[in-house]
Design a protein around this motif. Structure first.
Motif: not given
Ligand code: HEM
Length: 427
Positions: A28-29, A32, A105, A109, A114, A119, A127, A129-130, A205, A208-209, A216-217
Protein backbone atom coordinates in the motif's frame (compact mmCIF):
# COMPACT_ATOMS: atom_id res chain seq x y z
CA UNK A 1 35.15 10.70 -10.53
CA UNK A 2 33.30 9.51 -7.38
CA UNK A 3 36.42 10.20 -5.28
CA UNK A 4 36.83 13.63 -6.89
CA UNK A 5 33.25 14.54 -6.02
CA UNK A 6 33.47 12.96 -2.54
CA UNK A 7 36.55 15.00 -1.62
CA UNK A 8 34.64 18.16 -2.47
CA UNK A 9 31.02 17.36 -1.52
CA UNK A 10 31.41 14.51 1.05
CA UNK A 11 28.78 12.45 -0.75
CA UNK A 12 29.72 9.30 1.15
CA UNK A 13 28.51 10.98 4.36
CA UNK A 14 25.25 11.77 2.61
CA UNK A 15 25.01 8.11 1.55
CA UNK A 16 25.48 6.83 5.13
CA UNK A 17 23.19 9.46 6.65
CA UNK A 18 20.23 9.23 4.24
CA UNK A 19 20.55 6.56 1.58
CA UNK A 20 21.14 3.66 4.02
CA UNK A 21 17.92 4.55 5.88
CA UNK A 22 15.56 1.58 6.17
CA UNK A 23 12.34 1.98 4.19
CA UNK A 24 9.51 -0.32 5.40
CA UNK A 25 7.99 -2.43 2.62
CA UNK A 26 4.23 -2.76 2.16
CA UNK A 27 2.31 -2.85 -1.13
CA UNK A 28 0.00 0.00 0.00
CA UNK A 29 3.03 2.33 0.33
CA UNK A 30 3.32 2.35 -3.46
CA UNK A 31 0.17 4.50 -3.69
CA UNK A 32 2.08 7.60 -2.51
CA UNK A 33 4.82 6.75 -5.00
CA UNK A 34 2.39 6.28 -7.89
CA UNK A 35 0.98 9.75 -7.06
CA UNK A 36 4.52 11.09 -7.32
CA UNK A 37 5.21 9.29 -10.61
CA UNK A 38 1.97 10.62 -12.11
CA UNK A 39 3.03 14.15 -11.10
CA UNK A 40 6.51 13.72 -12.68
CA UNK A 41 4.84 12.45 -15.89
CA UNK A 42 2.50 15.46 -15.87
CA UNK A 43 5.47 17.85 -15.64
CA UNK A 44 7.40 16.09 -18.43
CA UNK A 45 4.46 15.86 -20.85
CA UNK A 46 3.36 19.37 -19.82
CA UNK A 47 6.71 20.80 -20.96
CA UNK A 48 6.05 19.41 -24.45
CA UNK A 49 2.51 20.82 -24.47
CA UNK A 50 3.59 24.35 -23.37
CA UNK A 51 6.10 24.49 -26.23
CA UNK A 52 3.25 24.21 -28.73
CA UNK A 53 0.24 25.74 -26.98
CA UNK A 54 -0.94 29.33 -27.51
CA UNK A 55 -2.68 30.81 -24.42
CA UNK A 56 -4.97 33.23 -26.24
CA UNK A 57 -8.50 33.40 -27.66
CA UNK A 58 -7.61 35.76 -30.49
CA UNK A 59 -9.38 34.68 -33.73
CA UNK A 60 -7.13 32.46 -35.85
CA UNK A 61 -7.76 31.07 -39.31
CA UNK A 62 -7.32 27.32 -39.77
CA UNK A 63 -5.96 25.89 -43.09
CA UNK A 64 -9.56 24.79 -43.91
CA UNK A 65 -10.75 28.44 -43.70
CA UNK A 66 -12.57 28.23 -40.32
CA UNK A 67 -11.89 31.00 -37.79
CA UNK A 68 -11.40 29.62 -34.28
CA UNK A 69 -9.75 30.78 -30.99
CA UNK A 70 -5.93 30.50 -31.11
CA UNK A 71 -5.87 28.16 -28.06
CA UNK A 72 -8.21 25.73 -29.87
CA UNK A 73 -6.11 25.95 -33.07
CA UNK A 74 -2.89 25.27 -31.15
CA UNK A 75 -4.34 22.11 -29.56
CA UNK A 76 -5.37 20.91 -33.05
CA UNK A 77 -1.76 21.60 -34.06
CA UNK A 78 -0.45 19.55 -31.07
CA UNK A 79 -2.70 16.66 -32.12
CA UNK A 80 -1.27 16.80 -35.65
CA UNK A 81 2.36 16.48 -34.44
CA UNK A 82 4.00 13.01 -34.41
CA UNK A 83 2.83 11.40 -31.11
CA UNK A 84 1.28 14.80 -30.19
CA UNK A 85 -2.18 13.39 -29.47
CA UNK A 86 -0.67 10.49 -27.50
CA UNK A 87 1.44 12.83 -25.33
CA UNK A 88 -1.62 15.03 -24.71
CA UNK A 89 -3.57 11.90 -23.75
CA UNK A 90 -0.81 10.71 -21.39
CA UNK A 91 -0.95 14.17 -19.76
CA UNK A 92 -4.73 13.96 -19.45
CA UNK A 93 -4.83 10.40 -18.01
CA UNK A 94 -1.92 11.11 -15.65
CA UNK A 95 -4.00 13.92 -14.12
CA UNK A 96 -6.82 11.43 -13.48
CA UNK A 97 -4.39 8.85 -12.09
CA UNK A 98 -2.66 11.40 -9.85
CA UNK A 99 -5.95 12.46 -8.25
CA UNK A 100 -7.19 8.85 -7.90
CA UNK A 101 -3.85 7.64 -6.47
CA UNK A 102 -3.62 10.61 -4.03
CA UNK A 103 -7.18 9.86 -2.86
CA UNK A 104 -6.44 6.13 -2.38
CA UNK A 105 -3.17 7.03 -0.64
CA UNK A 106 -5.17 9.28 1.71
CA UNK A 107 -7.60 6.41 2.38
CA UNK A 108 -4.65 4.13 3.23
CA UNK A 109 -3.27 6.72 5.64
CA UNK A 110 -6.74 7.21 7.12
CA UNK A 111 -7.65 3.53 7.54
CA UNK A 112 -4.24 2.63 8.99
CA UNK A 113 -4.27 5.52 11.49
CA UNK A 114 -1.03 6.96 10.05
CA UNK A 115 -2.38 10.53 10.48
CA UNK A 116 -1.99 10.42 14.27
CA UNK A 117 0.69 12.09 16.35
CA UNK A 118 3.44 12.80 15.30
CA UNK A 119 2.19 12.84 11.66
CA UNK A 120 -0.59 15.44 11.96
CA UNK A 121 1.45 18.00 10.03
CA UNK A 122 2.10 15.63 7.13
CA UNK A 123 -1.61 14.77 7.03
CA UNK A 124 -2.37 18.50 6.64
CA UNK A 125 0.34 18.91 3.97
CA UNK A 126 -1.21 15.88 2.19
CA UNK A 127 -4.67 17.42 2.29
CA UNK A 128 -3.19 20.59 0.77
CA UNK A 129 -1.59 18.45 -1.96
CA UNK A 130 -4.85 16.73 -2.84
CA UNK A 131 -6.69 20.07 -2.94
CA UNK A 132 -3.98 21.63 -5.11
CA UNK A 133 -3.94 18.65 -7.48
CA UNK A 134 -7.70 19.05 -8.03
CA UNK A 135 -7.42 22.84 -8.52
CA UNK A 136 -4.51 22.36 -10.96
CA UNK A 137 -6.58 19.88 -12.97
CA UNK A 138 -9.47 22.36 -13.00
CA UNK A 139 -7.28 25.20 -14.33
CA UNK A 140 -6.27 22.89 -17.20
CA UNK A 141 -9.90 22.16 -18.14
CA UNK A 142 -10.53 25.32 -20.17
CA UNK A 143 -7.16 25.48 -21.95
CA UNK A 144 -8.16 23.59 -25.17
CA UNK A 145 -11.00 26.14 -25.43
CA UNK A 146 -13.43 23.81 -27.14
CA UNK A 147 -17.18 23.89 -26.58
CA UNK A 148 -17.11 21.14 -23.94
CA UNK A 149 -14.17 22.57 -21.96
CA UNK A 150 -15.66 26.07 -21.88
CA UNK A 151 -19.04 24.81 -20.66
CA UNK A 152 -17.49 22.60 -17.95
CA UNK A 153 -15.28 25.45 -16.72
CA UNK A 154 -18.29 27.76 -16.60
CA UNK A 155 -19.86 25.48 -13.93
CA UNK A 156 -16.70 25.88 -11.80
CA UNK A 157 -16.66 29.62 -12.41
CA UNK A 158 -20.28 29.80 -11.17
CA UNK A 159 -19.36 27.97 -7.95
CA UNK A 160 -16.29 30.17 -7.30
CA UNK A 161 -18.20 33.39 -8.02
CA UNK A 162 -21.07 32.26 -5.71
CA UNK A 163 -18.96 32.47 -2.53
CA UNK A 164 -20.48 35.33 -0.51
CA UNK A 165 -18.29 38.46 -0.14
CA UNK A 166 -15.07 36.96 -1.60
CA UNK A 167 -16.52 35.18 -4.68
CA UNK A 168 -15.97 38.00 -7.18
CA UNK A 169 -12.35 38.42 -5.98
CA UNK A 170 -11.68 34.65 -6.25
CA UNK A 171 -13.18 34.66 -9.77
CA UNK A 172 -11.12 37.74 -10.68
CA UNK A 173 -7.86 36.11 -9.47
CA UNK A 174 -8.51 32.81 -11.26
CA UNK A 175 -10.23 34.03 -14.43
CA UNK A 176 -9.20 37.69 -14.75
CA UNK A 177 -12.89 38.62 -15.22
CA UNK A 178 -16.15 37.00 -16.40
CA UNK A 179 -15.93 33.48 -17.79
CA UNK A 180 -16.44 32.96 -20.67
CA UNK A 181 -15.95 36.40 -22.10
CA UNK A 182 -12.84 37.82 -20.46
CA UNK A 183 -9.80 37.92 -22.77
CA UNK A 184 -7.63 37.47 -19.68
CA UNK A 185 -9.20 34.15 -18.61
CA UNK A 186 -7.02 31.84 -20.73
CA UNK A 187 -3.69 33.63 -20.02
CA UNK A 188 -4.61 33.70 -16.31
CA UNK A 189 -5.62 30.01 -16.12
CA UNK A 190 -2.55 29.13 -18.19
CA UNK A 191 -0.04 30.81 -15.85
CA UNK A 192 -1.74 29.22 -12.83
CA UNK A 193 -1.74 25.80 -14.54
CA UNK A 194 1.85 25.71 -15.83
CA UNK A 195 3.68 27.85 -13.29
CA UNK A 196 2.20 28.85 -9.94
CA UNK A 197 0.29 25.70 -9.04
CA UNK A 198 3.01 23.21 -10.18
CA UNK A 199 5.66 25.23 -8.30
CA UNK A 200 3.52 25.14 -5.15
CA UNK A 201 2.94 21.40 -5.67
CA UNK A 202 6.71 20.81 -6.00
CA UNK A 203 7.36 22.80 -2.80
CA UNK A 204 4.64 20.93 -0.88
CA UNK A 205 5.68 17.48 -2.19
CA UNK A 206 9.28 18.24 -1.08
CA UNK A 207 8.01 19.26 2.37
CA UNK A 208 5.86 16.09 2.49
CA UNK A 209 8.90 13.92 1.74
CA UNK A 210 11.23 15.73 4.19
CA UNK A 211 8.68 15.34 7.01
CA UNK A 212 8.12 11.67 6.08
CA UNK A 213 11.89 10.93 6.14
CA UNK A 214 12.35 12.84 9.42
CA UNK A 215 9.42 11.14 11.20
CA UNK A 216 10.05 7.72 9.64
CA UNK A 217 7.38 5.69 7.97
CA UNK A 218 4.75 3.65 9.84
CA UNK A 219 5.53 -0.05 9.60
CA UNK A 220 3.47 -3.15 8.88
CA UNK A 221 2.44 -4.90 12.12
CA UNK A 222 4.72 -7.93 11.60
CA UNK A 223 7.74 -5.65 12.18
CA UNK A 224 6.72 -5.38 15.85
CA UNK A 225 7.06 -9.16 16.22
CA UNK A 226 10.28 -9.59 14.26
CA UNK A 227 12.27 -6.57 15.45
CA UNK A 228 10.48 -4.68 18.26
CA UNK A 229 11.42 -1.02 18.48
CA UNK A 230 13.44 -1.11 15.24
CA UNK A 231 12.67 0.04 11.69
CA UNK A 232 12.40 -3.05 9.54
CA UNK A 233 12.82 -2.50 5.82
CA UNK A 234 15.18 -2.25 2.87
CA UNK A 235 17.80 0.50 2.46
CA UNK A 236 16.72 3.51 0.43
CA UNK A 237 19.70 2.88 -1.88
CA UNK A 238 19.95 0.69 -3.84
CA UNK A 239 17.00 -1.67 -3.01
CA UNK A 240 14.15 0.81 -2.51
CA UNK A 241 15.34 2.93 -5.42
CA UNK A 242 15.36 -0.12 -7.71
CA UNK A 243 11.80 -1.02 -6.66
CA UNK A 244 10.66 2.56 -7.21
CA UNK A 245 12.29 2.64 -10.66
CA UNK A 246 10.50 -0.57 -11.63
CA UNK A 247 7.14 0.86 -10.48
CA UNK A 248 7.85 4.11 -12.39
CA UNK A 249 8.67 2.19 -15.59
CA UNK A 250 5.53 0.07 -15.13
CA UNK A 251 3.53 3.26 -14.60
CA UNK A 252 4.94 4.74 -17.83
CA UNK A 253 4.16 1.54 -19.74
CA UNK A 254 0.55 1.41 -18.50
CA UNK A 255 -0.19 5.12 -19.01
CA UNK A 256 1.43 5.10 -22.49
CA UNK A 257 -0.79 2.15 -23.42
CA UNK A 258 -3.90 3.92 -22.08
CA UNK A 259 -2.86 7.19 -23.79
CA UNK A 260 -2.26 5.39 -27.09
CA UNK A 261 -5.54 3.46 -27.08
CA UNK A 262 -7.89 6.03 -25.51
CA UNK A 263 -7.16 9.43 -27.07
CA UNK A 264 -8.36 11.94 -24.47
CA UNK A 265 -10.68 14.89 -25.01
CA UNK A 266 -11.09 14.84 -28.82
CA UNK A 267 -11.50 18.59 -29.36
CA UNK A 268 -12.23 18.25 -33.07
CA UNK A 269 -15.40 16.32 -32.11
CA UNK A 270 -16.51 19.00 -29.61
CA UNK A 271 -15.71 21.95 -31.90
CA UNK A 272 -14.94 25.55 -30.90
CA UNK A 273 -17.26 27.31 -28.37
CA UNK A 274 -20.76 28.13 -29.64
CA UNK A 275 -23.63 30.06 -28.02
CA UNK A 276 -25.46 26.71 -27.58
CA UNK A 277 -24.37 24.98 -24.38
CA UNK A 278 -23.70 21.26 -24.89
CA UNK A 279 -24.85 18.83 -22.18
CA UNK A 280 -21.67 18.28 -20.19
CA UNK A 281 -20.72 16.59 -16.97
CA UNK A 282 -17.56 17.38 -15.06
CA UNK A 283 -14.84 14.74 -14.60
CA UNK A 284 -15.49 11.98 -12.05
CA UNK A 285 -13.70 13.77 -9.18
CA UNK A 286 -16.08 16.75 -9.49
CA UNK A 287 -19.16 14.73 -10.36
CA UNK A 288 -20.21 14.25 -6.70
CA UNK A 289 -20.27 18.06 -6.22
CA UNK A 290 -22.22 18.42 -9.47
CA UNK A 291 -24.64 15.75 -8.16
CA UNK A 292 -25.25 17.68 -4.94
CA UNK A 293 -25.95 20.80 -7.05
CA UNK A 294 -28.54 18.77 -9.00
CA UNK A 295 -30.56 17.84 -5.90
CA UNK A 296 -30.49 21.18 -4.06
CA UNK A 297 -33.70 23.00 -5.05
CA UNK A 298 -33.16 26.37 -6.74
CA UNK A 299 -35.42 28.08 -4.16
CA UNK A 300 -32.90 27.29 -1.38
CA UNK A 301 -31.41 30.77 -1.29
CA UNK A 302 -31.44 33.60 1.21
CA UNK A 303 -29.58 36.76 2.13
CA UNK A 304 -27.11 36.90 5.00
CA UNK A 305 -25.62 40.28 5.99
CA UNK A 306 -26.41 41.52 2.49
CA UNK A 307 -24.73 38.58 0.69
CA UNK A 308 -26.66 36.01 -1.36
CA UNK A 309 -26.35 32.43 -0.06
CA UNK A 310 -27.08 30.54 -3.28
CA UNK A 311 -27.65 26.81 -4.02
CA UNK A 312 -24.26 26.85 -5.83
CA UNK A 313 -22.59 28.06 -2.66
CA UNK A 314 -24.41 25.52 -0.45
CA UNK A 315 -23.67 22.52 -2.70
CA UNK A 316 -20.36 23.56 -4.23
CA UNK A 317 -18.66 25.17 -1.24
CA UNK A 318 -20.46 24.43 2.07
CA UNK A 319 -20.82 20.62 1.69
CA UNK A 320 -17.21 20.02 0.45
CA UNK A 321 -16.07 22.58 3.09
CA UNK A 322 -17.63 20.50 5.91
CA UNK A 323 -15.85 17.34 4.68
CA UNK A 324 -12.53 19.19 4.36
CA UNK A 325 -12.92 20.65 7.86
CA UNK A 326 -13.62 17.18 9.28
CA UNK A 327 -10.44 15.88 7.58
CA UNK A 328 -8.38 18.82 8.92
CA UNK A 329 -9.62 18.26 12.48
CA UNK A 330 -9.32 14.45 12.45
CA UNK A 331 -5.72 14.08 13.79
CA UNK A 332 -6.47 16.58 16.56
CA UNK A 333 -9.69 14.83 17.59
CA UNK A 334 -8.47 11.24 17.29
CA UNK A 335 -5.49 11.40 19.67
CA UNK A 336 -5.81 7.92 21.09
CA UNK A 337 -2.25 6.82 20.54
CA UNK A 338 1.04 8.64 20.64
CA UNK A 339 3.20 5.67 19.71
CA UNK A 340 2.32 5.62 16.02
CA UNK A 341 4.96 3.34 14.64
CA UNK A 342 2.86 0.48 13.27
CA UNK A 343 0.00 0.34 10.78
CA UNK A 344 -3.38 -0.12 12.46
CA UNK A 345 -5.79 -2.63 10.97
CA UNK A 346 -9.21 -1.28 9.81
CA UNK A 347 -10.87 -4.25 11.58
CA UNK A 348 -9.43 -3.06 14.91
CA UNK A 349 -11.03 0.38 14.59
CA UNK A 350 -14.73 -0.22 13.80
CA UNK A 351 -15.85 3.38 14.31
CA UNK A 352 -13.23 4.94 12.02
CA UNK A 353 -13.65 2.23 9.38
CA UNK A 354 -17.45 2.37 9.32
CA UNK A 355 -17.58 6.19 9.16
CA UNK A 356 -15.03 6.11 6.30
CA UNK A 357 -17.22 3.57 4.46
CA UNK A 358 -20.28 5.79 5.05
CA UNK A 359 -18.48 8.82 3.57
CA UNK A 360 -17.35 6.76 0.55
CA UNK A 361 -20.95 5.62 -0.03
CA UNK A 362 -22.03 9.29 0.24
CA UNK A 363 -19.55 10.14 -2.57
CA UNK A 364 -20.96 7.30 -4.69
CA UNK A 365 -24.58 8.39 -4.10
CA UNK A 366 -23.74 12.04 -4.85
CA UNK A 367 -22.00 10.91 -8.05
CA UNK A 368 -25.15 8.96 -8.98
CA UNK A 369 -27.18 12.15 -8.44
CA UNK A 370 -24.93 13.75 -11.10
CA UNK A 371 -26.86 11.60 -13.62
CA UNK A 372 -30.25 12.94 -12.50
CA UNK A 373 -31.16 14.40 -15.91
CA UNK A 374 -30.19 11.15 -17.68
CA UNK A 375 -32.35 9.17 -15.20
CA UNK A 376 -35.26 11.54 -15.84
CA UNK A 377 -34.89 11.14 -19.61
CA UNK A 378 -34.86 7.35 -19.18
CA UNK A 379 -38.00 7.53 -16.98
CA UNK A 380 -36.14 5.94 -14.03
CA UNK A 381 -37.31 6.53 -10.41
CA UNK A 382 -33.73 7.70 -9.74
CA UNK A 383 -34.66 10.90 -11.59
CA UNK A 384 -36.93 11.84 -8.65
CA UNK A 385 -35.33 14.33 -6.25
CA UNK A 386 -36.89 12.68 -3.16
CA UNK A 387 -35.36 9.31 -4.09
CA UNK A 388 -31.97 10.96 -4.59
CA UNK A 389 -32.19 12.69 -1.18
CA UNK A 390 -32.91 9.31 0.46
CA UNK A 391 -29.91 7.81 -1.35
CA UNK A 392 -27.72 10.74 -0.30
CA UNK A 393 -28.64 10.78 3.39
CA UNK A 394 -30.08 7.40 4.39
CA UNK A 395 -27.87 4.94 2.46
CA UNK A 396 -24.55 6.32 3.88
CA UNK A 397 -26.02 6.37 7.42
CA UNK A 398 -27.23 2.75 7.09
CA UNK A 399 -23.86 1.71 5.63
CA UNK A 400 -22.05 3.25 8.61
CA UNK A 401 -24.35 1.55 11.12
CA UNK A 402 -24.37 -1.88 9.48
CA UNK A 403 -20.60 -1.95 8.91
CA UNK A 404 -19.98 -0.84 12.50
CA UNK A 405 -22.15 -3.65 13.90
CA UNK A 406 -20.62 -6.19 11.49
CA UNK A 407 -17.00 -5.27 12.27
CA UNK A 408 -17.68 -5.26 16.02
CA UNK A 409 -19.36 -8.66 15.87
CA UNK A 410 -16.90 -10.27 13.49
CA UNK A 411 -13.69 -8.90 14.99
CA UNK A 412 -14.73 -7.58 18.43
CA UNK A 413 -13.94 -10.73 20.44
CA UNK A 414 -10.64 -11.21 18.62
CA UNK A 415 -9.68 -7.55 19.14
CA UNK A 416 -10.64 -7.59 22.83
CA UNK A 417 -8.59 -10.75 23.36
CA UNK A 418 -5.55 -8.97 21.94
CA UNK A 419 -6.50 -5.70 23.73
CA UNK A 420 -6.68 -3.78 20.44
CA UNK A 421 -10.26 -2.51 20.20
CA UNK A 422 -10.50 1.31 20.06
CA UNK A 423 -7.81 2.15 22.67
CA UNK A 424 -8.89 4.82 25.15
CA UNK A 425 -7.37 8.31 25.43
CA UNK A 426 -3.83 8.18 26.69
CA UNK A 427 -3.28 4.54 25.65
C1 HEM B 1 0.53 14.94 -4.52
C2 HEM B 1 0.05 14.17 -3.59
C3 HEM B 1 0.90 13.25 -2.69
C4 HEM B 1 2.12 12.67 -2.90
C5 HEM B 1 3.02 12.78 -4.14
C6 HEM B 1 2.42 11.88 -1.72
C7 HEM B 1 3.54 11.07 -1.57
C8 HEM B 1 3.80 10.29 -0.45
C9 HEM B 1 4.80 9.23 -0.38
C10 HEM B 1 5.71 8.79 -1.56
C11 HEM B 1 4.75 8.71 0.88
C12 HEM B 1 5.57 7.52 1.40
C13 HEM B 1 4.94 6.21 0.87
C14 HEM B 1 3.50 5.98 1.31
O1 HEM B 1 3.23 5.98 2.51
O2 HEM B 1 2.64 5.83 0.44
C15 HEM B 1 3.77 9.45 1.64
C16 HEM B 1 3.46 9.27 2.99
C17 HEM B 1 2.46 9.96 3.67
N1 HEM B 1 1.47 10.74 3.09
FE1 HEM B 1 1.42 11.38 1.17
N2 HEM B 1 1.41 12.04 -0.82
C18 HEM B 1 0.44 12.84 -1.38
C19 HEM B 1 -0.79 13.17 -0.82
C20 HEM B 1 -1.17 12.86 0.49
C21 HEM B 1 -2.49 13.05 1.03
C22 HEM B 1 -3.69 13.53 0.22
C23 HEM B 1 -2.42 12.70 2.37
C24 HEM B 1 -3.51 12.74 3.40
C25 HEM B 1 -4.38 13.69 3.50
C26 HEM B 1 -1.06 12.28 2.65
C27 HEM B 1 -0.55 11.91 3.89
C28 HEM B 1 0.62 11.18 4.10
C29 HEM B 1 1.10 10.70 5.39
C30 HEM B 1 0.46 10.96 6.76
C31 HEM B 1 2.25 9.93 5.12
C32 HEM B 1 3.08 9.14 6.13
C33 HEM B 1 2.44 7.76 6.13
C34 HEM B 1 3.08 6.75 7.04
O3 HEM B 1 4.06 7.03 7.71
O4 HEM B 1 2.53 5.62 7.06
N3 HEM B 1 -0.34 12.35 1.47
N4 HEM B 1 3.17 10.39 0.79
Amino acid sequence: MYQWLDERLEISRLYHKFLRKAFPVHHSFFLGEITLFAFITLVLTGIFLTLNYEPSIRPTELPDGRTVPAAYASVLYIDSLPFGAVIRSIHHWSAHIMIAAAFLHMLRVLLSGAYKKPRELNWLVGLGLLGLAVVTAFTGYALPYDNYAVTATRIGYGIGASIPWVGPTVAQIMFGGEFPGSEMAIPRLYSLHVLWLPLTLIALISLHMVIMIKQKHTQPKYAERIAPGKILGVPMYPQQLVMMSIVFLLYLAVVSFIGGVFIAHPIEAFGPPTPQTPAVKPDWYFLWIYGILQVIPSEWQFRLFGALISPEFLGGVVVPGILILAAVLLPFVDTRSDKQRYLELPSQHPLRTSVTLGVLVFFIMATLAGYKIDFQQAGSPLGDNRVLWVLLLVVPAVTTLVSFVLIKNLYGAKNEASGQLEPKAGD
